[in-house]
Design a protein around this motif. Structure first.
Motif, PDB file in Angstrom:
ATOM      1  N   MET A 172      46.157  42.015  51.853  1.00  0.00           N
ATOM      2  CA  MET A 172      45.840  43.183  50.877  1.00  0.00           C
ATOM      3  C   MET A 172      46.329  42.523  49.329  1.00  0.00           C
ATOM      4  O   MET A 172      45.779  42.968  48.441  1.00  0.00           O
ATOM      5  N   ALA A 173      47.444  41.566  49.400  1.00  0.00           N
ATOM      6  CA  ALA A 173      47.874  41.375  48.258  1.00  0.00           C
ATOM      7  C   ALA A 173      46.799  40.295  47.564  1.00  0.00           C
ATOM      8  O   ALA A 173      46.439  40.502  46.245  1.00  0.00           O
ATOM      9  N   ALA A 174      46.263  39.453  48.446  1.00  0.00           N
ATOM     10  CA  ALA A 174      44.984  38.720  47.765  1.00  0.00           C
ATOM     11  C   ALA A 174      43.719  39.502  47.354  1.00  0.00           C
ATOM     12  O   ALA A 174      43.205  39.244  46.276  1.00  0.00           O
ATOM     13  N   ALA A 175      43.392  40.475  48.140  1.00  0.00           N
ATOM     14  CA  ALA A 175      42.340  41.207  47.664  1.00  0.00           C
ATOM     15  C   ALA A 175      42.769  42.075  46.307  1.00  0.00           C
ATOM     16  O   ALA A 175      41.619  42.234  45.621  1.00  0.00           O
ATOM     17  N   ALA A 176      43.834  42.455  46.309  1.00  0.00           N
ATOM     18  CA  ALA A 176      44.368  43.451  45.016  1.00  0.00           C
ATOM     19  C   ALA A 176      44.221  42.400  43.932  1.00  0.00           C
ATOM     20  O   ALA A 176      43.702  42.699  42.768  1.00  0.00           O
ATOM     21  N   ALA A 177      44.664  41.052  44.042  1.00  0.00           N
ATOM     22  CA  ALA A 177      44.522  40.215  42.723  1.00  0.00           C
ATOM     23  C   ALA A 177      43.231  39.864  42.418  1.00  0.00           C
ATOM     24  O   ALA A 177      42.668  39.677  41.260  1.00  0.00           O
ATOM     25  N   ALA A 178      42.403  39.784  43.307  1.00  0.00           N
ATOM     26  CA  ALA A 178      41.010  39.452  43.124  1.00  0.00           C
ATOM     27  C   ALA A 178      40.216  40.506  42.593  1.00  0.00           C
ATOM     28  O   ALA A 178      39.292  40.211  41.507  1.00  0.00           O
ATOM     29  N   VAL A 179      40.356  41.784  42.989  1.00  0.00           N
ATOM     30  CA  VAL A 179      39.642  42.862  42.593  1.00  0.00           C
ATOM     31  C   VAL A 179      39.999  43.569  41.335  1.00  0.00           C
ATOM     32  O   VAL A 179      39.109  44.187  40.565  1.00  0.00           O
ATOM     33  N   GLY A 180      41.007  43.076  40.886  1.00  0.00           N
ATOM     34  CA  GLY A 180      41.922  43.583  39.678  1.00  0.00           C
ATOM     35  C   GLY A 180      40.848  43.739  38.441  1.00  0.00           C
ATOM     36  O   GLY A 180      40.411  44.824  37.833  1.00  0.00           O
ATOM     37  N   PRO A 181      40.257  42.628  38.049  1.00  0.00           N
ATOM     38  CA  PRO A 181      39.454  42.471  37.083  1.00  0.00           C
ATOM     39  C   PRO A 181      38.187  43.298  36.974  1.00  0.00           C
ATOM     40  O   PRO A 181      37.817  43.792  35.999  1.00  0.00           O
ATOM     41  N   THR A 182      37.598  43.036  38.132  1.00  0.00           N
ATOM     42  CA  THR A 182      36.474  43.958  38.385  1.00  0.00           C
ATOM     43  C   THR A 182      36.578  45.677  38.233  1.00  0.00           C
ATOM     44  O   THR A 182      35.770  46.249  37.477  1.00  0.00           O
ATOM     45  N   LEU A 183      37.735  46.216  38.743  1.00  0.00           N
ATOM     46  CA  LEU A 183      38.112  47.578  38.770  1.00  0.00           C
ATOM     47  C   LEU A 183      38.498  48.015  37.437  1.00  0.00           C
ATOM     48  O   LEU A 183      38.116  48.836  36.908  1.00  0.00           O
ATOM     49  N   GLY A 184      39.248  47.068  36.784  1.00  0.00           N
ATOM     50  CA  GLY A 184      39.476  47.240  35.316  1.00  0.00           C
ATOM     51  C   GLY A 184      38.318  47.304  34.664  1.00  0.00           C
ATOM     52  O   GLY A 184      38.535  48.191  33.623  1.00  0.00           O
ATOM     53  N   ALA A 185      37.315  46.609  34.642  1.00  0.00           N
ATOM     54  CA  ALA A 185      36.398  46.499  33.823  1.00  0.00           C
ATOM     55  C   ALA A 185      35.399  47.837  33.881  1.00  0.00           C
ATOM     56  O   ALA A 185      35.057  48.397  32.971  1.00  0.00           O
ATOM     57  N   LEU A 186      35.396  48.100  35.132  1.00  0.00           N
ATOM     58  CA  LEU A 186      34.705  49.506  35.583  1.00  0.00           C
ATOM     59  C   LEU A 186      35.595  50.701  34.914  1.00  0.00           C
ATOM     60  O   LEU A 186      34.819  51.633  34.504  1.00  0.00           O
ATOM     61  N   LEU A 187      36.637  50.790  34.925  1.00  0.00           N
ATOM     62  CA  LEU A 187      37.603  51.795  34.363  1.00  0.00           C
ATOM     63  C   LEU A 187      37.435  51.778  32.715  1.00  0.00           C
ATOM     64  O   LEU A 187      37.118  52.796  32.096  1.00  0.00           O
ATOM     65  N   ILE A 188      37.391  50.572  32.172  1.00  0.00           N
ATOM     66  CA  ILE A 188      37.003  50.488  30.709  1.00  0.00           C
ATOM     67  C   ILE A 188      35.764  51.075  30.432  1.00  0.00           C
ATOM     68  O   ILE A 188      35.514  51.757  29.227  1.00  0.00           O
ATOM     69  N   GLU A 189      34.700  50.644  31.110  1.00  0.00           N
ATOM     70  CA  GLU A 189      33.532  50.910  30.852  1.00  0.00           C
ATOM     71  C   GLU A 189      33.195  52.625  31.046  1.00  0.00           C
ATOM     72  O   GLU A 189      32.473  52.987  29.878  1.00  0.00           O
ATOM     73  N   TYR A 190      33.692  53.117  31.785  1.00  0.00           N
ATOM     74  CA  TYR A 190      33.436  54.504  32.047  1.00  0.00           C
ATOM     75  C   TYR A 190      34.603  55.603  31.896  1.00  0.00           C
ATOM     76  O   TYR A 190      34.690  56.741  31.850  1.00  0.00           O
ATOM     77  N   ALA A 191      35.877  54.939  31.290  1.00  0.00           N
ATOM     78  CA  ALA A 191      36.732  55.712  30.792  1.00  0.00           C
ATOM     79  C   ALA A 191      37.385  55.339  29.571  1.00  0.00           C
ATOM     80  O   ALA A 191      36.919  55.301  28.563  1.00  0.00           O
TER      81      ALA A 191
END
Length: 492
Positions: A172-191
């Protein structure tokens, strides 16, 4: 978490978090109700760890956006990442000791509450300075969450199932660190970039509400006092001084008295920290753990690989936005193979560790990481080569992270007795976060704000360096484990 007078590597399965405190007796089989409860605790605690580790990387993609919003530089913004990692790393082990005394459930829920509140403050910050301060406080509450989340899991599982539970938590820790930038980009783009912090609030609220009813309180019998405050300050000041010198060296000048003073402070305080840790009544870190050879090497590898990993994540997004002029969303999509393959690979990697050993798995990941960054250093140009270069490199990098990050979590606790799992994991996470601080600082020093004619060369140099450091971490973990004869250890 507190070792008291237990011998390092003591194989006795009876721990302070065992049956006497409401956990499962070490050698008793679990009934179905107990197994279901253990699974729920694992899921909830892992979710708490997920949201905390998410914030170690989710901000990376927002650098350009936050900089434009507050009209500040990359060097200044690097402290939005570094202050979180610094405070997080420095407070992890003291937080675990506090939980030993006051209760793991209590400290975990306090951490999640504070983390949610500070996330809200980050999202509403009116200036970069306020954001940096809020990030520091967010890191402090994050530190309360991580060691306690693992300590709450361990008593719910019999010894035979604890490595698998730790592996799930590490995945879970590894997945969180890896997915962070992609999730951040989606939030910036649409919010808005502010939502990369505000998204934490409902998750923390959910963990708090469910945790109040689900989690059982445990504490270490006989735990007294608080960890050495001076040691806690030293463990934060040393990497902070080193980071200050690295980040500000290009702008202040490497021979500037301020830069030299920063490096001198770091060098002088390191032996002072070791001395203080050896002599304090309640040291912030028990150095006896480092008598275990595997524990020493795994933490050294965690520091070096953490440096390379966090720096590369930041470098990828800034390169795509500044050199290929991608929008935040397109940059996120270009990096998507990375988190997908990290998540897919992480769980099998924990099983591979038990089959082939942590050295083989981690070295394979380190070699893949180095090859991927070497490809970028050799072939990147100002012309986008997405299908032929970028996407394959992101895929290979994702596989390497999926192999390495959970392997470090499992290998850091495997040679320790069960009573030492939580503190061993906390120390390992501290080393990884200190690596993050140094990695972001080195990236800021190498790339900084170069001119149009030098930017590509700066990125090439960064990828060469971080690829070499990734390979070095694999070589470190494979060094011969020369045993010290003064302290008995448990054979891993």
């Amino acid at each position: 978490m507190s070792l008291h007078k237990r011998t390092i590597g003591d194989p006795s399965p009876r721990t302070a978090t065992g049956a006497a405190q409401g956990g499962t007796a070490p050698d008793e089989p679990q009934d179905p109700a107990a197994r279901r409860h253990a699974g729920r605790v694992l899921a909830l605690s892992s979710l708490g760890a997920f949201v905390v580790f998410l914030d170690t990387t989710i901000v990376n993609v927002a650098f350009e956006t936050i900089g434009s919003s507050f009209h500040t530089t990359i060097g200044h913004l690097s402290w939005v990442l570094n202050i979180y990692s610094l405070v997080f790393a420095a407070a992890l082990i003291p937080a675990g000791r506090l939980a030993d005394r006051y209760g793991r459930k209590r400290v975990f829920l306090i951490g999640m509450t504070g983390f949610g509140l500070m996330s809200a403050l980050c999202g509403l910050a009116p200036s970069a300075t306020v954001l940096i301060i809020a990030r520091g406080l967010q890191g402090a509450f994050a530190a309360l969450t991580i060691p306690t989340s693992l300590a709450l899991i361990l008593p719910e599982f019999p010894p035979s199932r604890r490595p698998a539970a730790i592996g799930t938590w590490g995945t879970m820790a590894a997945a969180a660190a890896a997915v962070g930038p992609t999730l951040g980009a989606l939030l910036i783009e649409y919010a808005s970039w502010r939502w990369i912090f505000l998204v934490n609030v409902p998750i923390c609220a959910l963990v708090l509400i469910v945790g109040l009813r689900l989690l059982r309180e445990t504490r270490e019998q006989g735990a007294r006092g608080i960890p050495d405050p001076l040691g806690a300050v030293l463990i934060a000041v040393i990497p902070a001084a080193l980071s200050l010198g690295i980040v500000e060296g290009p702008s202040w000048g490497w021979t500037s008295p301020r830069v030299i003073a920063a490096f001198v402070v770091a060098v002088v305080l390191l032996p002072a920290f070791v001395w203080r840790t050896r002599t304090a009544v309640r040291p912030v870190m028990d150095l006896a753990l480092f008598n275990v050879p595997q524990f020493r090497l795994v933490n050294a590898a965690s520091l070096v690989f953490g440096l390379a990993f966090f720096a590369v994540l930041l470098s990828n997004f800034i390169f795509l936005q500044t050199e290929w002029h991608y929008s935040v969303l397109i940059a996120a999509l270009a990096c998507l193979p990375n988190p997908i393959l990290t998540t897919i690979t992480a769980r099998p990697a924990t099983r591979m560790v038990h089959t082939y050993g942590h050295k083989v798995v981690f070295l394979a990941g380190a070699v893949l990481f180095a090859v991927a960054q070497g490809a970028l250093a050799l072939a990147l140009s100002t012309h986008a080569h997405v299908a032929a270069l970028w996407l394959p490199v992101m895929a290979v990098t994702g596989i390497s992270l999926g192999l390495n990050l959970p392997t470090l979590s499992v290998a850091s606790t495997k040679p320790l007795a069960p009573a030492q799992f939580a503190v061993g994991s906390a120390i390992n996470q501290s080393f990884r976060q200190l690596g993050a601080v140094l990695g972001v600082s080195l990236f800021a020093a190498i790339v900084g704000t170069p001119g149009a004619g030098t930017a590509l060369t700066a990125f090439h140099n960064a990828y060469w360096l971080f690829g070499a450091l990734g390979l070095l971490s694999g070589l470190i973990i494979c060094l011969p484990q020369l045993r010290r004869t003064t302290t008995p250890t448990q054979t891993a």
